[in-house]
Design an enzyme around this catalytic site. Structure first.
Site, PDB file in Angstrom:
ATOM      1  N   LYS A  90       0.834  -1.211   0.000  1.00  0.00           N
ATOM      2  CA  LYS A  90       0.000   0.000   0.000  1.00  0.00           C
ATOM      3  C   LYS A  90       0.867   1.259   0.000  1.00  0.00           C
ATOM      4  CE  LYS A  90      -3.541  -2.453   2.616  1.00  0.00           C
ATOM      5  NZ  LYS A  90      -4.217  -2.694   3.910  1.00  0.00           N
ATOM      6  N   GLN A 141      -3.922  -1.547  10.120  1.00  0.00           N
ATOM      7  CA  GLN A 141      -3.757  -2.829   9.447  1.00  0.00           C
ATOM      8  C   GLN A 141      -4.266  -3.969  10.323  1.00  0.00           C
ATOM      9  OE1 GLN A 141      -2.823  -3.223   6.262  1.00  0.00           O
ATOM     10  NE2 GLN A 141      -3.222  -5.413   6.477  1.00  0.00           N
ATOM     11  N   ASP A 161     -10.828   2.612   4.177  1.00  0.00           N
ATOM     12  CA  ASP A 161     -11.180   1.203   4.005  1.00  0.00           C
ATOM     13  C   ASP A 161     -12.697   1.023   3.944  1.00  0.00           C
ATOM     14  OD1 ASP A 161      -8.521  -0.436   5.922  1.00  0.00           O
ATOM     15  OD2 ASP A 161      -8.807  -0.217   3.761  1.00  0.00           O
TER      16      ASP A 161
END
Lengths: 345, 345
Positions: A105, A149, A172
């Protein structure tokens, strides 16, 4: 008895009929290439059916296109207002796979001009310490997206942490507020989760009609299955969600025009699950041992690809299907967040 | 190729396997009366099928039971801490039906000991004025539930107003945060909307097994259809949502063990939509002209009752099915809100 109004006989409307937020219908989405969905079988003049090859819905060219446009937009933003989007990542513990995902990412962000920052916390960090870090990013005006994460170490309350991320920076799309707005017609989430967004992008770009189609989503995770069901329904598919309590998943899935699999079990979806001519989006990312592979393992999807490709009209490969597009959607979400924050159009 | 793991062959678990918030699994919900669901047809010894009458799932005794327990709890609360729950209602404009619905709610509240207050605003009130009123109720510690009676006049932004109601007082359960938490497994909404809560209550009390069953919800309104789909899925039904873009609603619905209708069209669900032995929950509340009725109209559901009752194993009547239970669920939500606010158990 009053007459019956057959409202359900309305023909499906054209593509793009679902109103989505500007972030979803942004210029990043090209008009789809019109590849008609056909059954995988053609009836020949002598009555024999011949199987034609399925369309392979590769995600790589789509991802490349989206990433290129995101980079271009960020350059334009920088030139116009002297600012760029910022992503903050919180990584707790030492899991190699988490580190690998974070690296992917960060690298993708750097390539398009998104500024990144990462805070690494030890495996045994406290809930309060983690919340403090997230809180700091929430308040930081140069941070437009926050990723914690997952998975977190077991002693930490994952749901509480996710809830703590500001919905305006929830790139997200997992915050319940964004999920609720995704579920509700007439509402627009600030962010659509990257996996369902990628799924729809693939379908639209490959000219797959969604409106009025029967869709089955196998799995109901917040990361993919649940949100994909909700997004397909926003696009007016008739959605059925299959899960581990379903008694007859093969039978149900076999009726679907569109099948999306988010199970996490390699090869569970065989050709007996698939209607000839169906369109399949495989979200599975399963690591299986493979002595013939240089690394000793390979990535495979949920769908038994070799069987499915003989039956369906289109299918996403694993790897190289949904995965690349998911990452590009993350970059797109971060850009959209920054645009909103700066009032930049 | 690795072996396939057939995780989907797990047998359905027993009832009540879905974890719900304490407000949903409160002592208000009695253990269900075990009425086995049977097909509507029995094979007689001579091979002839005879149709047996469907179970009529009346909501009135259930509502009476719930209301009685809510009243009892409020008495206990008053005796223990000297406080009772409070409901605030905002009514904009002069619609007769809205006034009638509000009166029903206020009367029901008063009967069980919930304090009520109502603010009436003129048809042409401004958005800011409405928001101010809601804001006042949000801050008022003696108000535990806020209802903004819908629909609002067209010049007002309904969604913005609903969003403004504090999620902790959103006893209708319409706030996107509550909806998102309803959608997400592992999350608990503060309030479940009253209609789906009533639907599940009816099914459970009449001993209808939900886990592993195929359910079709016709309609996707936030008030009923959408939230019912999500709640049925939490109870591990395999849910398919049918709507106005569905091409073959009769065929899909005919496969369902459980059918929930939230369409708003009288008699649209005929027996050709129903599998013999299905269980039907009719959420429709349609006013149809009836010269033979004293008032000149009568209330009817979405399901063609006279046809359906010959085919299904159980059905909710309209009126007298879902409706009474919905109101009792509102009272239950208000009580739960007050208990949370006071820390009263």
């Amino acid at each position: 008895m009053v007459g019956v109004c057959r409202r359900f006989r309305t023909k499906p409307r054209a593509l793009f009929s679902a109103k989505l937020s500007p972030s979803c219908s942004s210029p990043l989405i090209l008009p789809p290439v019109r590849i008609p969905t056909q059954t995988a079988h053609r009836l020949l003049s002598n009555g024999v059916h011949r199987t034609r090859s399925a369309e392979i819905m590769s995600g790589r060219p789509i991802a490349k296109d989206i990433i290129s446009k995101v980079a271009s937009e960020i350059s334009r933003m920088k030139a116009a207002i002297g600012s760029v989007p910022g992503l903050a990542v919180v990584l707790v513990g030492n899991r190699e796979d988490s580190q690998a995902f974070v690296n992917i990412k960060l690298k993708a962000c750097n390539k398009v001009g998104i500024e990144t920052s990462i805070v690494r916390l030890p495996q045994d960090c406290t809930q309060n310490r983690l919340i403090d870090v997230v809180s700091g990013f929430n308040k930081n005006p140069s941070v437009h997206g926050i990723i914690v994460q997952l998975p977190l170490p077991q002693h930490l309350d994952e749901e509480r942490v996710i809830n703590f991320v500001s919905p305006e920076k929830d790139v997200d799309g997992f915050h319940p507020l964004n999920m609720g707005n995704l579920a509700l017609r007439g509402k627009e989430p600030l962010f659509i989760p990257c996996a369902p967004k990628a799924c729809i992008e693939l379908l639209l770009r490959y000219g797959v009609e969604i409106v009025g189609k029967n869709a089955v989503v196998i799995g109901r995770s917040k990361i993919a299955g649940l949100s994909t069901s909700l997004l397909l329904q926003r696009h007016h598919a008739t959605v059925c969600t299959v899960h581990s309590f379903t008694n007859n998943p093969e039978q149900i899935t076999r009726r679907a025009d569109i099948v999306v699999s988010d199970v996490g079990i390699p090869n569970i979806v065989g050709c007996d699950w698939l209607m000839p001519g169906a369109v399949v989006v495989d979200m599975g990312t399963n690591s299986v041992k493979d002595p013939s592979s240089r690394r000793g393992f390979r990535i495979t999807g949920d769908v038994c690809y070799e069987e499915a490709v003989k039956v369906v009209s289109a299918i996403t490969p694993v790897p190289g299907g949904v995965g690349p597009v998911v990452l590009s959607m993350l970059l797109s979400n971060i850009l959209d967040s920054a645009k909103r924050a700066f009032g930049f159009t």
